[in-house]
Design a protein around this motif. Structure first.
Motif, mmCIF file in Angstrom:
data_model
loop_
_atom_site.group_PDB
_atom_site.id
_atom_site.type_symbol
_atom_site.label_atom_id
_atom_site.label_comp_id
_atom_site.label_asym_id
_atom_site.label_seq_id
_atom_site.Cartn_x
_atom_site.Cartn_y
_atom_site.Cartn_z
ATOM 1 N N ALA A 1 0.842 -1.190 0.000
ATOM 2 C CA ALA A 1 0.000 0.000 0.000
ATOM 3 C C ALA A 1 0.878 1.241 0.000
ATOM 4 C CB ALA A 1 -0.930 0.009 1.215
ATOM 5 N N MET A 2 0.290 2.362 -0.426
ATOM 6 C CA MET A 2 1.014 3.630 -0.495
ATOM 7 C C MET A 2 0.193 4.696 0.225
ATOM 8 S SD MET A 2 3.859 4.889 -2.186
ATOM 9 C CE MET A 2 3.989 4.050 -3.784
ATOM 10 N N VAL A 3 0.864 5.475 1.059
ATOM 11 C CA VAL A 3 0.236 6.584 1.775
ATOM 12 C C VAL A 3 0.789 7.882 1.203
ATOM 13 C CG1 VAL A 3 -0.100 7.693 4.025
ATOM 14 C CG2 VAL A 3 0.044 5.196 3.868
ATOM 15 N N SER B 1 0.099 -0.136 -11.199
ATOM 16 C CA SER B 1 0.749 -1.143 -10.354
ATOM 17 C C SER B 1 -0.245 -1.843 -9.426
ATOM 18 C CB SER B 1 1.847 -0.483 -9.507
ATOM 19 O OG SER B 1 1.286 0.469 -8.609
ATOM 20 N N GLY B 2 -1.461 -1.328 -9.373
ATOM 21 C CA GLY B 2 -2.467 -1.926 -8.496
ATOM 22 C C GLY B 2 -2.197 -1.690 -7.023
ATOM 23 N N THR B 3 -1.413 -0.667 -6.709
ATOM 24 C CA THR B 3 -1.057 -0.396 -5.318
ATOM 25 C C THR B 3 -2.218 0.285 -4.593
ATOM 26 O OG1 THR B 3 1.246 -0.085 -5.990
ATOM 27 C CG2 THR B 3 0.621 0.706 -3.795
ATOM 28 N N ARG B 4 -2.634 -0.288 -3.491
ATOM 29 C CA ARG B 4 -3.672 0.352 -2.679
ATOM 30 C C ARG B 4 -3.157 1.710 -2.229
ATOM 31 N NH1 ARG B 4 -3.084 -4.895 -1.422
ATOM 32 N NH2 ARG B 4 -4.904 -6.276 -1.393
ATOM 33 N N THR B 5 -3.983 2.740 -2.342
ATOM 34 C CA THR B 5 -3.539 4.102 -2.052
ATOM 35 C C THR B 5 -4.510 4.789 -1.105
ATOM 36 O OG1 THR B 5 -2.545 4.252 -4.264
ATOM 37 C CG2 THR B 5 -2.905 6.319 -3.066
ATOM 38 N N ILE B 6 -3.959 5.442 -0.093
ATOM 39 C CA ILE B 6 -4.768 6.196 0.849
ATOM 40 C C ILE B 6 -4.165 7.593 1.000
ATOM 41 C CG2 ILE B 6 -3.519 5.310 2.871
ATOM 42 C CD1 ILE B 6 -6.236 5.340 4.357
ATOM 43 N N LEU B 7 -5.021 8.612 0.964
ATOM 44 C CA LEU B 7 -4.584 9.995 1.114
ATOM 45 C C LEU B 7 -4.706 10.421 2.568
ATOM 46 C CD1 LEU B 7 -6.335 11.648 -1.983
ATOM 47 C CD2 LEU B 7 -4.121 10.468 -1.878
ATOM 48 N N GLN C 1 -4.405 1.827 11.107
ATOM 49 C CA GLN C 1 -5.520 0.912 11.362
ATOM 50 C C GLN C 1 -6.355 0.688 10.108
ATOM 51 O OE1 GLN C 1 -7.334 3.096 14.540
ATOM 52 N NE2 GLN C 1 -5.743 2.543 16.017
ATOM 53 N N ALA C 2 -6.584 1.760 9.333
ATOM 54 C CA ALA C 2 -7.354 1.623 8.096
ATOM 55 C C ALA C 2 -6.608 0.735 7.096
ATOM 56 C CB ALA C 2 -7.614 3.002 7.495
ATOM 57 N N LEU C 3 -5.298 0.893 7.022
ATOM 58 C CA LEU C 3 -4.501 0.063 6.118
ATOM 59 C C LEU C 3 -4.553 -1.407 6.517
ATOM 60 C CD1 LEU C 3 -1.376 2.344 5.644
ATOM 61 C CD2 LEU C 3 -2.962 1.632 3.844
ATOM 62 N N LEU C 4 -4.462 -1.678 7.805
ATOM 63 C CA LEU C 4 -4.510 -3.071 8.257
ATOM 64 C C LEU C 4 -5.843 -3.727 7.906
ATOM 65 C CD1 LEU C 4 -2.772 -2.889 11.749
ATOM 66 C CD2 LEU C 4 -1.885 -3.930 9.659
ATOM 67 N N ARG C 5 -6.943 -3.020 8.111
ATOM 68 C CA ARG C 5 -8.255 -3.589 7.744
ATOM 69 C C ARG C 5 -8.324 -3.860 6.245
ATOM 70 N NH1 ARG C 5 -10.067 0.223 11.534
ATOM 71 N NH2 ARG C 5 -10.570 1.708 9.876
ATOM 72 N N LEU D 1 -5.693 -4.427 4.170
ATOM 73 C CA LEU D 1 -4.752 -5.476 3.778
ATOM 74 C C LEU D 1 -5.125 -6.845 4.326
ATOM 75 C CD1 LEU D 1 -1.442 -3.454 4.309
ATOM 76 C CD2 LEU D 1 -2.465 -4.086 2.111
ATOM 77 N N GLN D 2 -5.659 -6.880 5.526
ATOM 78 C CA GLN D 2 -5.920 -8.160 6.186
ATOM 79 C C GLN D 2 -7.357 -8.652 6.016
ATOM 80 O OE1 GLN D 2 -4.677 -7.420 10.255
ATOM 81 N NE2 GLN D 2 -2.509 -7.672 9.774
ATOM 82 N N GLU D 3 -8.292 -7.697 5.903
ATOM 83 C CA GLU D 3 -9.701 -8.093 5.836
ATOM 84 C C GLU D 3 -10.359 -7.709 4.519
ATOM 85 O OE1 GLU D 3 -11.732 -6.563 9.291
ATOM 86 O OE2 GLU D 3 -9.920 -6.781 10.520
ATOM 87 N N GLY D 4 -9.652 -6.950 3.688
ATOM 88 C CA GLY D 4 -10.215 -6.540 2.407
ATOM 89 C C GLY D 4 -11.233 -5.427 2.514
#
Length: 335
Positions: free
Chosen positions: A120-122, A139-145, A303-307, A309-312
């Motif tokens: 993921a990328m922040v 690249s399909g990288t999950r991204t959060i602002l 915490q948002a990234l973990l949910r 990555l781990q729970e979709g």
């Protein structure tokens, strides 16, 4: 010298390679005696897992990248620390990059980190070059602002317009009618732009205009705050009795310059910042500011990234509160 391999560890520990892999990635699933043998073998052989091989096997690198404008500003460091605490406790590594508010540099940093197959990328803010966002999509990288709010990407941020609006309402309610503003550079920085818009628009709604020459943009440094105050005092048609600064670093520079010029704060000039850096409560007079919970932002982002990555569970839009901290640099204007 040959690199120690997983099969070497398995042979010394007297277990299968699958057991060694499980002991390293999910130790809670391995019996304690077996786990001790594996750990002893790892230590004896100075084994370092091959991250690239593990990524190929699992499809996950267990790394998250954060790209920030600068590491010089403590407010970004506090957020990074909060994120690291959450991610590190869950066996994720945090990679950092910075771009000094340069969009071309950000493109290069994001490309380099994406090539490391991060999970993921922040990113900071909502202003990014199209190429930066294209790299992340391809690249399909999950991204959060972070630090800003967006309706297009998952985000954890503040209402930057409201930050400027709060400062305007507070100073107006104190009785001020002649204002100045020292903003960060607004180009490629939606946070700076929105704080200015919030301040100016709210004053206009209160039937007060910010005259031409009463505001300027400066780098986020103490020197920028000092230069900003001199610029406003030189070009404003009438000397302001109150100044809003786009962050605490600018506000502190403004305060230092006011003292050097012999202006009494807040008797002759009120100053309001934004961030609530630890130093802001320690200077004399202590800085009135809009507080941003940067550590909370980092933890919420982790915490948002973990949910995700781990729970979709894809993060939505998380708005964090902003609040004015009244200290000693703001008071009613002189009569």
């Amino acid at each position: 010298m040959r690199r120690t391999r997983l099969e070497d560890v398995a042979k010394l520990a007297g277990v299968s390679m699958a057991t060694v892999s499980r002991a390293l990635s999910s130790p809670s699933l391995v019996r304690e005696k077996t786990l001790v043998r594996v750990r002893n073998a790892v230590e004896a052989l100075s084994y370092v897992p091959d991250a690239s091989a593990r990524t190929l096997a699992s499809g996950r690198s267990r790394t998250v990248a954060a790209v920030v404008p600068t590491l010089d500003n403590a407010i970004f460091s506090h957020a990074i620390q909060g994120m690291q605490e959450v991610l590190g406790a869950n066996n994720y590594q945090l990679l950092l990059g910075s771009h000094n508010y340069n969009p071309d540099t950000e493109i290069n940093v994001v490309r380099a980190l994406s090539e490391r197959a991060v999970d993921a990328m922040v990113l900071v803010g909502a202003d990014h070059a199209p190429e930066t966002l294209s790299i992340l999509r391809q690249s399909g990288t999950r991204t959060i602002l972070t630090w800003s709010l967006s309706n297009q990407y998952p985000c954890v941020g503040f209402d930057n317009f409201e930050i400027g609006a709060q400062a305007a309402r507070y100073l107006f309610d104190l009785g001020h009618r002649r204002f100045g503003m020292i903003s960060g550079i607004a180009s490629h920085n939606d946070r700076a732009r929105l704080r200015t818009e919030g301040f100016v628009s709210t004053l206009r709604a209160l039937r007060v205009e910010l005259p031409r020459g009463s505001s300027c943009e400066q780098p986020y440094t103490f020197a920028g705050g000092r230069t900003g105050l001199r610029t406003v005092l030189e070009h404003a048609p009438t000397r302001p009795t109150a100044i809003f600064c786009g962050n605490d670093v600018l506000a502190l520079g403004c305060l230092f310059e006011a003292m050097a010029l012999g202006l009494e704060v807040p008797k002759q000039l009120s100053i309001v910042g934004c961030d609530d850096l630890p130093i802001s409560a320690e200077v004399t007079p202590a800085l009135t500011t809009i507080a941003l919970e940067s550590g909370m932002l980092g933890r919420k982002t982790g915490q948002a990234l973990l949910r995700w990555l781990q729970e979709g569970v894809e993060p939505g839009r998380t708005e964090l509160p902003v609040s004015l901290v009244q200290r000693d640099t703001a008071a009613p204007p002189p009569q």
